[in-house]
Design an enzyme around this catalytic site. Structure first.
Site, PDB file in Angstrom:
ATOM      1  N   ASP A 165       0.814  -1.208   0.000  1.00  0.00           N
ATOM      2  CA  ASP A 165       0.000   0.000   0.000  1.00  0.00           C
ATOM      3  C   ASP A 165       0.849   1.260   0.000  1.00  0.00           C
ATOM      4  OD1 ASP A 165      -2.069  -1.787   0.271  1.00  0.00           O
ATOM      5  OD2 ASP A 165      -2.502  -1.309   2.358  1.00  0.00           O
ATOM      6  N   LYS A 166       0.260   2.323  -0.512  1.00  0.00           N
ATOM      7  CA  LYS A 166       0.926   3.625  -0.537  1.00  0.00           C
ATOM      8  C   LYS A 166       1.452   4.019   0.838  1.00  0.00           C
ATOM      9  CE  LYS A 166      -0.193   8.531  -1.012  1.00  0.00           C
ATOM     10  NZ  LYS A 166      -1.250   9.523  -1.305  1.00  0.00           N
TER      11      LYS A 166
END
Length: 356
Positions: A165-166
């Site tokens: 994930d970012k």
């Protein structure tokens, strides 16, 4: 609002046959077999038509379920028939825009002729997607390898093997050659890689260790979230093992070991058992979920949110077999400063609880 397309967990582990209704596979090559075609193995047929693929890579891709005939996965030994519709699927859409090299700082942990391992900071989108066509880790890798004539950042046969994930920090492996991409991809697909995460979660986790099993799919009530499905046939099978490392008042530091790699898996599974990740805005972890109503405590927690302004999740270790040498590779990334300071704040809270 955060972009829903920039947060994707390890994806080659997330591949399912196309005919199960999964949205995760995208068509990258299609051909309709001629009416006069004599029977021939599908790997040989594709090898003669895919310019940048070796027959061995096509065979491995077929064995992993990436080659479809008439919408169903086939093995490399399948004999092509007249009018068959053959498609090659990948875990992301075809890109209309080329990936442009960008001079973005890159923390390279290891690199050789076949692969590289990088330590991604929180806040950096991994792969271009809707709303994020530049400024990503892939753009940074393209810059780092811009002088390598064998590496084309727009070739899906090289590059990222998995994603995080970012707002998750930690380790990722990148393939520099097609054979490395196939080998590493199959290791993720066959669940032979070793991945351990550190997470700070809300609440005191009672059991010292445990396993969470729950199928994951898009949350029908909130399309920005994933969720554990009560009906396992509606989602993708997912398994997370966890172990308590430290209990800190109203939060717990845990180690999570991925057996599968579904989208937002750790975030969803930990919430499912009542322990949402600390400051995970998308899943409600940016609210004060445990503790007292005293103003000093609320101020303390808000200070913690400011110290670590993202979900407290770090991809700490990554292990795999080197695609060329066969050597077992194992890498560890220390906790980043924001998570270290966050944990220290909770340790100080424990020792000074009476003052809050």
């Amino acid at each position: 609002m955060k972009d829903e397309f920039d947060e994707i967990d390890d994806t080659l582990d997330d591949i399912e046959p196309l005919n199960d209704g999964s949205p995760e596979l995208y068509e990258h090559f299609r051909v309709v077999v001629d009416k006069g075609q004599t029977p021939v193995r599908v790997d040989k047929y594709l090898f003669e038509r895919l310019v940048h693929s070796s027959r061995n890579r096509i065979q491995n891709a077929a064995d992993a379920g990436f080659v479809m005939v008439n919408g169903k996965p086939v093995k490399s030994s399948y004999k092509v028939r007249p009018q068959d519709v053959i498609t090659v699927m990948l875990d992301r859409p075809r890109y209309e825009n080329d990936i442009i090299p960008e001079d973005i700082p890159l923390d390279v942990v290891y690199e050789d002729s076949e692969l590289m391992v990088v330590n991604k900071p929180a806040g950096l989108v991994v792969h271009p997607g809707c709303g994020n066509y530049n400024g990503t880790l892939v753009n940074a890798i393209a810059w780092h390898l811009k002088d390598n004539p064998k590496y084309d950042p727009n070739d899906p046969q090289v590059g990222l093997v998995h994603r995080i994930d970012k707002d998750t920090s930690g380790l990722l492996v990148i393939a520099k050659t097609p054979n490395a991409k196939t080998s590493l991809g199959l290791q993720f697909f066959n669940k032979t890689t070793k991945r351990r995460y550190r997470a700070l979660v809300w609440g005191i986790v009672d059991q010292d260790e445990g396993t969470i099993v729950g199928s994951i799919a898009r949350n029908p009530k909130d399309r920005m979230q994933m969720a554990v499905m009560s009906d396992p046939t509606l989602g993708k099978h997912a398994v997370t093992h966890y172990r308590v490392l430290e209990r800190l008042g109203y939060v717990t530091l845990v180690e999570c070991i991925l057996e599968t790699g579904r989208t937002h898996q750790i975030r969803v599974h930990m919430k499912h058992i009542g322990h949402t990740l600390f400051n995970d805005e998308r899943y409600g972890g940016s609210d004060i979920l445990k503790g007292t109503h005293f103003s000093k405590y609320k101020q303390f927690v808000n200070n913690c949110f400011e110290t670590c302004p993202r979900q407290a999740l770090h991809a700490m270790t990554l292990g795999f077999v080197h695609p060329k040498t066969g050597e077992e590779m194992y890498f560890t990334s220390e906790l980043p400063q924001d998570m270290t300071e966050l944990i220290d704040k909770w340790r100080n809270y424990i020792s000074n609880r009476d003052q809050l």
